[in-house]
Design an enzyme around this catalytic site. Structure first.
Site, PDB file in Angstrom:
ATOM      1  N   ILE A  66       0.904  -1.155   0.000  1.00  0.00           N
ATOM      2  CA  ILE A  66       0.000   0.000   0.000  1.00  0.00           C
ATOM      3  C   ILE A  66       0.940   1.202   0.000  1.00  0.00           C
ATOM      4  O   ILE A  66       1.910   1.248   0.758  1.00  0.00           O
ATOM      5  CB  ILE A  66      -0.947  -0.009   1.226  1.00  0.00           C
ATOM      6  N   SER A  67       0.705   2.161  -0.896  1.00  0.00           N
ATOM      7  CA  SER A  67       1.645   3.272  -1.067  1.00  0.00           C
ATOM      8  C   SER A  67       1.645   4.190   0.151  1.00  0.00           C
ATOM      9  O   SER A  67       0.723   4.182   0.970  1.00  0.00           O
ATOM     10  CB  SER A  67       1.281   4.077  -2.320  1.00  0.00           C
ATOM     11  N   GLN A  68       2.698   5.021   0.220  1.00  0.00           N
ATOM     12  CA  GLN A  68       2.817   6.027   1.281  1.00  0.00           C
ATOM     13  C   GLN A  68       1.669   7.041   1.126  1.00  0.00           C
ATOM     14  O   GLN A  68       1.395   7.496   0.011  1.00  0.00           O
ATOM     15  CB  GLN A  68       4.172   6.721   1.073  1.00  0.00           C
TER      16      GLN A  68
END
Ligand code: SAM
Length: 219
Positions: A66-68
């Site tokens: 899951i991206s930043q």
């Protein structure tokens, strides 16, 4: 829309994340409101739930991340959504960005290539009460022609170039975000379609997992 039945202990942490994103220069109020609304802790595995409101990427299984939140915020503010748009997302992953998009656009279409991720993500989106989202299992580099053209397209995996099908399915005046580069490092690039042609602009260097498919990298 996302349910308000989120566990109260996470509310403070989420508010602090929103403040941290403001400190880092995120100004779009709709994007900040969406991040304040969407319970990110539901979208991460239990083993990293205590880190859900850190501004960092986290593992979600199947070798994906899951991206930043900062990257989500920088990306989403480029789309300049008003709530009326139809948006296509490539790389559903955890479903967190899908839920953010559902707060920002009228209709969201999202494609993921890993069945195991979708098996986890679909019930979480239901639990979060996200209603205006349709999900497809398949190769997102081919787009989802049936519902196009799209006002916005977000590609959440690193591509060697813009997949031709996505260029085709972007509406005139539409905005598309694609991380362009090699398999490890890319430049998040904003493309706007004007007179049938894409104009590109660099936004921020990023490190996404590769976009695997007919219009991306080989598996
Ligand atoms: N935005 C997601 C989130 O909020 O969790 C994170 C996406 S993760 C960085 C990238 C996702 O793109 C992975 O789940 C990966 O399986 C998916 N992906 C890669 N190539 C794809 C393709 N051709 N079609 C659909 N999904 C793809």
């Amino acid at each position: 829309m996302v349910a308000s039945s989120v566990e109260p202990e996470f509310r403070g942490a989420r508010r602090r994340l929103v403040e941290a994103l403001q400190d880092k220069g995120i100004r779009d109020l709709a994007v900040l409101r969406a991040i304040d609304q969407v319970p990110r802790h539901l979208f991460v595995p239990p083993t990293v739930r205590h880190r859900a409101y850190e501004d960092s990427a986290l593992p979600i299984g199947s070798g994906q991340t899951i991206s930043q939140p900062y990257v989500h915020a920088r990306a989403l503010e480029q789309l300049m959504l008003t709530g009326k748009e139809k948006v296509l997302e490539i790389g559903t992953g955890s479903g967190y960005q899908t839920a953010l998009l559902s707060e920002l656009a009228a209709q969201v279409f999202s494609i993921e290539r890993f069945p195991a991720l979708l098996d986890k993500t679909r019930p979480i989106l239901q639990q979060a009460n996200v209603r205006n989202v349709s999900i497809l299992l398949g190769d997102g580099t081919l787009g989802w022609r049936e519902y196009g053209p799209y006002d916005g397209i977000v590609v959440s995996a690193g591509a060697p170039h813009v997949p031709p099908a996505l260029e085709e399915q972007l509406a005139e005046g539409g905005r598309m975000l694609v991380p362009i580069g090699d398999r490890d490092e890319q430049m998040l690039t904003l493309f706007i379609k004007r007179n049938g042609k894409l104009e590109g602009r660099d936004i921020v260097p990023v490190r996404f997992v590769p976009l695997i498919g007919a219009g991306g990298w080989p598996a």
